[in-house]
Design a protein around this motif. Structure first.
Motif, PDB file in Angstrom:
ATOM      1  N   THR A 111      58.087  -7.288  33.298  1.00  0.00           N
ATOM      2  CA  THR A 111      58.834  -7.881  32.178  1.00  0.00           C
ATOM      3  C   THR A 111      60.331  -7.746  32.404  1.00  0.00           C
ATOM      4  OG1 THR A 111      57.029  -7.334  30.662  1.00  0.00           O
ATOM      5  CG2 THR A 111      59.167  -7.794  29.674  1.00  0.00           C
ATOM      6  N   ILE A 112      60.769  -6.577  32.805  1.00  0.00           N
ATOM      7  CA  ILE A 112      62.212  -6.340  33.024  1.00  0.00           C
ATOM      8  C   ILE A 112      62.745  -7.249  34.131  1.00  0.00           C
ATOM      9  CG2 ILE A 112      63.896  -4.639  33.830  1.00  0.00           C
ATOM     10  CD1 ILE A 112      62.199  -2.505  32.374  1.00  0.00           C
ATOM     11  N   VAL A 113      62.004  -7.344  35.225  1.00  0.00           N
ATOM     12  CA  VAL A 113      62.456  -8.184  36.341  1.00  0.00           C
ATOM     13  C   VAL A 113      62.495  -9.651  35.927  1.00  0.00           C
ATOM     14  CG1 VAL A 113      61.842  -9.021  38.651  1.00  0.00           C
ATOM     15  CG2 VAL A 113      61.729  -6.589  38.135  1.00  0.00           C
ATOM     16  N   THR A 114      61.474 -10.115  35.241  1.00  0.00           N
ATOM     17  CA  THR A 114      61.423 -11.522  34.828  1.00  0.00           C
ATOM     18  C   THR A 114      62.554 -11.855  33.860  1.00  0.00           C
ATOM     19  OG1 THR A 114      59.013 -11.461  35.067  1.00  0.00           O
ATOM     20  CG2 THR A 114      59.936 -13.304  33.834  1.00  0.00           C
ATOM     21  N   VAL A 115      62.767 -10.986  32.888  1.00  0.00           N
ATOM     22  CA  VAL A 115      63.850 -11.203  31.923  1.00  0.00           C
ATOM     23  C   VAL A 115      65.209 -11.125  32.621  1.00  0.00           C
ATOM     24  CG1 VAL A 115      65.009 -10.223  29.897  1.00  0.00           C
ATOM     25  CG2 VAL A 115      62.531 -10.495  29.904  1.00  0.00           C
ATOM     26  N   ALA A 116      65.379 -10.181  33.534  1.00  0.00           N
ATOM     27  CA  ALA A 116      66.653 -10.044  34.253  1.00  0.00           C
ATOM     28  C   ALA A 116      66.958 -11.293  35.081  1.00  0.00           C
ATOM     29  CB  ALA A 116      66.631  -8.812  35.146  1.00  0.00           C
ATOM     30  N   VAL A 117      65.959 -11.828  35.750  1.00  0.00           N
ATOM     31  CA  VAL A 117      66.167 -13.049  36.546  1.00  0.00           C
ATOM     32  C   VAL A 117      66.542 -14.217  35.636  1.00  0.00           C
ATOM     33  CG1 VAL A 117      64.990 -14.771  37.981  1.00  0.00           C
ATOM     34  CG2 VAL A 117      64.736 -12.349  38.488  1.00  0.00           C
ATOM     35  N   ALA A 118      65.854 -14.346  34.506  1.00  0.00           N
ATOM     36  CA  ALA A 118      66.157 -15.433  33.569  1.00  0.00           C
ATOM     37  C   ALA A 118      67.579 -15.284  33.016  1.00  0.00           C
ATOM     38  CB  ALA A 118      65.139 -15.447  32.430  1.00  0.00           C
ATOM     39  N   MET A 119      67.959 -14.059  32.663  1.00  0.00           N
ATOM     40  CA  MET A 119      69.310 -13.829  32.137  1.00  0.00           C
ATOM     41  C   MET A 119      70.372 -14.113  33.202  1.00  0.00           C
ATOM     42  SD  MET A 119      68.675 -10.409  29.814  1.00  0.00           S
ATOM     43  CE  MET A 119      70.410 -10.061  29.664  1.00  0.00           C
ATOM     44  N   LEU A 120      70.110 -13.690  34.418  1.00  0.00           N
ATOM     45  CA  LEU A 120      71.047 -13.938  35.512  1.00  0.00           C
ATOM     46  C   LEU A 120      71.238 -15.442  35.723  1.00  0.00           C
ATOM     47  CD1 LEU A 120      72.793 -12.652  37.734  1.00  0.00           C
ATOM     48  CD2 LEU A 120      70.797 -12.762  39.229  1.00  0.00           C
ATOM     49  N   ALA A 121      70.148 -16.182  35.669  1.00  0.00           N
ATOM     50  CA  ALA A 121      70.236 -17.643  35.834  1.00  0.00           C
ATOM     51  C   ALA A 121      71.078 -18.261  34.727  1.00  0.00           C
ATOM     52  CB  ALA A 121      68.842 -18.252  35.852  1.00  0.00           C
ATOM     53  N   VAL A 122      70.897 -17.802  33.493  1.00  0.00           N
ATOM     54  CA  VAL A 122      71.671 -18.351  32.367  1.00  0.00           C
ATOM     55  C   VAL A 122      73.154 -18.004  32.527  1.00  0.00           C
ATOM     56  CG1 VAL A 122      72.066 -18.153  29.877  1.00  0.00           C
ATOM     57  CG2 VAL A 122      69.748 -18.426  30.744  1.00  0.00           C
ATOM     58  N   VAL A 123      73.459 -16.771  32.904  1.00  0.00           N
ATOM     59  CA  VAL A 123      74.861 -16.356  33.056  1.00  0.00           C
ATOM     60  C   VAL A 123      75.541 -17.127  34.186  1.00  0.00           C
ATOM     61  CG1 VAL A 123      76.353 -14.417  33.696  1.00  0.00           C
ATOM     62  CG2 VAL A 123      74.533 -14.092  32.017  1.00  0.00           C
ATOM     63  N   ILE A 124      74.875 -17.272  35.313  1.00  0.00           N
ATOM     64  CA  ILE A 124      75.464 -18.021  36.427  1.00  0.00           C
ATOM     65  C   ILE A 124      75.676 -19.479  36.042  1.00  0.00           C
ATOM     66  CG2 ILE A 124      74.993 -18.906  38.754  1.00  0.00           C
ATOM     67  CD1 ILE A 124      73.717 -16.165  39.372  1.00  0.00           C
ATOM     68  N   THR A 125      74.688 -20.064  35.388  1.00  0.00           N
ATOM     69  CA  THR A 125      74.825 -21.447  34.925  1.00  0.00           C
ATOM     70  C   THR A 125      76.011 -21.579  33.973  1.00  0.00           C
ATOM     71  OG1 THR A 125      72.454 -21.811  35.150  1.00  0.00           O
ATOM     72  CG2 THR A 125      73.654 -23.327  33.719  1.00  0.00           C
ATOM     73  N   GLY A 126      76.162 -20.613  33.085  1.00  0.00           N
ATOM     74  CA  GLY A 126      77.276 -20.642  32.138  1.00  0.00           C
ATOM     75  C   GLY A 126      78.625 -20.563  32.822  1.00  0.00           C
ATOM     76  N   LEU A 127      78.756 -19.659  33.785  1.00  0.00           N
ATOM     77  CA  LEU A 127      80.032 -19.523  34.494  1.00  0.00           C
ATOM     78  C   LEU A 127      80.382 -20.800  35.258  1.00  0.00           C
ATOM     79  CD1 LEU A 127      79.699 -15.866  35.824  1.00  0.00           C
ATOM     80  CD2 LEU A 127      81.145 -16.690  33.954  1.00  0.00           C
ATOM     81  N   ILE A 128      79.395 -21.374  35.903  1.00  0.00           N
ATOM     82  CA  ILE A 128      79.639 -22.620  36.638  1.00  0.00           C
ATOM     83  C   ILE A 128      79.993 -23.748  35.673  1.00  0.00           C
ATOM     84  CG2 ILE A 128      78.533 -24.404  38.054  1.00  0.00           C
ATOM     85  CD1 ILE A 128      76.969 -22.078  39.417  1.00  0.00           C
ATOM     86  N   SER A 129      79.274 -23.821  34.549  1.00  0.00           N
ATOM     87  CA  SER A 129      79.544 -24.867  33.554  1.00  0.00           C
ATOM     88  C   SER A 129      80.959 -24.760  32.997  1.00  0.00           C
ATOM     89  CB  SER A 129      78.540 -24.784  32.399  1.00  0.00           C
ATOM     90  OG  SER A 129      77.251 -25.050  32.845  1.00  0.00           O
ATOM     91  N   LEU A 130      81.368 -23.537  32.669  1.00  0.00           N
ATOM     92  CA  LEU A 130      82.721 -23.353  32.125  1.00  0.00           C
ATOM     93  C   LEU A 130      83.784 -23.788  33.128  1.00  0.00           C
ATOM     94  CD1 LEU A 130      82.319 -19.973  30.238  1.00  0.00           C
ATOM     95  CD2 LEU A 130      82.682 -22.223  29.234  1.00  0.00           C
ATOM     96  N   GLN A 131      83.589 -23.450  34.396  1.00  0.00           N
ATOM     97  CA  GLN A 131      84.564 -23.850  35.419  1.00  0.00           C
ATOM     98  C   GLN A 131      84.588 -25.364  35.591  1.00  0.00           C
ATOM     99  OE1 GLN A 131      86.905 -22.061  36.727  1.00  0.00           O
ATOM    100  NE2 GLN A 131      87.654 -23.821  37.830  1.00  0.00           N
ATOM    101  N   LEU A 132      83.413 -25.980  35.583  1.00  0.00           N
ATOM    102  CA  LEU A 132      83.354 -27.443  35.711  1.00  0.00           C
ATOM    103  C   LEU A 132      84.012 -28.144  34.531  1.00  0.00           C
ATOM    104  CD1 LEU A 132      79.753 -27.967  37.145  1.00  0.00           C
ATOM    105  CD2 LEU A 132      81.926 -28.328  38.327  1.00  0.00           C
TER     106      LEU A 132
END
Length: 181
Positions: free
Chosen positions: A3-24
């Motif tokens: 559960t921790i690994v799955t949630v961590a991967v999902a959160m990491l994907a959202v954060v990276i997507t957010g950072l890229i989106s903000l820069q774009l």
């Protein structure tokens, strides 16, 4: 652990997507403002008779609020608020008939500058502080961050449910193996 690994991967994907989106969004907003400023400079440079910087400023207010304007006369004298950003390099390029698109530091911070040679040997200089672009960007940033917050909640809930669904068969298999041993 699953559960921790799955949630961590999902959160990491959202954060990276957010950072890229903000820069774009930031680069897109800045480029749109530069394109508008450039188009405005092109239009103003084609006006047959530019009487004064004040007249030019009135015409410039129609397209971009916060735009500062300067008029470079054929003799090289500069009048208008954007005149503080006009240096020898810009004057030389304008005198050579070249368009200028640059960024300078000034009183309000970073300023986008578009300058065009005009009819009759004069030139038009427009300056737009990036702070006015940043205000528009701030509104977009709030909306993106809200969407990312929702995405983060969905990622946590989805990751938790997915981890449970994936780990149930493994847990059952492990229990069966223990019983057989």
């Amino acid at each position: 652990r699953v559960t921790i690994v799955t949630v961590a991967v999902a959160m990491l994907a959202v954060v990276i997507t957010g950072l890229i989106s903000l820069q774009l969004v930031r680069s897109s907003t800045t480029q749109d403002a530069r394109d508008q400023l450039s188009a405005q400079a092109d239009i103003l440079a084609r006006i047959p008779r530019l009487a004064s910087a004040a007249d030019l400023a009135d015409k410039a207010k129609l397209a971009l609020g916060g735009t500062e304007v300067a008029l470079v006369q054929p003799d090289g004298s500069v009048e208008g608020l954007a005149g503080e950003y006009v240096d020898v390099i810009i004057l030389r390029r304008l005198a050579a008939g070249e368009s200028v698109s640059t960024t300078r530091l000034g009183g309000p911070g970073t300023v986008m500058i578009e300058a065009r040679p005009a009819v009759g040997g004069a030139a038009v200089v427009l300056a737009l502080p990036t702070s006015s672009v940043d205000r528009a960007l701030g509104q977009s940033t709030v909306r993106i961050l809200a969407a990312l917050g929702i995405g983060l909640v969905v990622a946590i809930v989805g990751g938790t449910l997915l981890a449970g669904a994936l780990s149930r068969p493994l847990t059952a298999t492990a229990a069966a193996a223990r019983r057989m041993a």
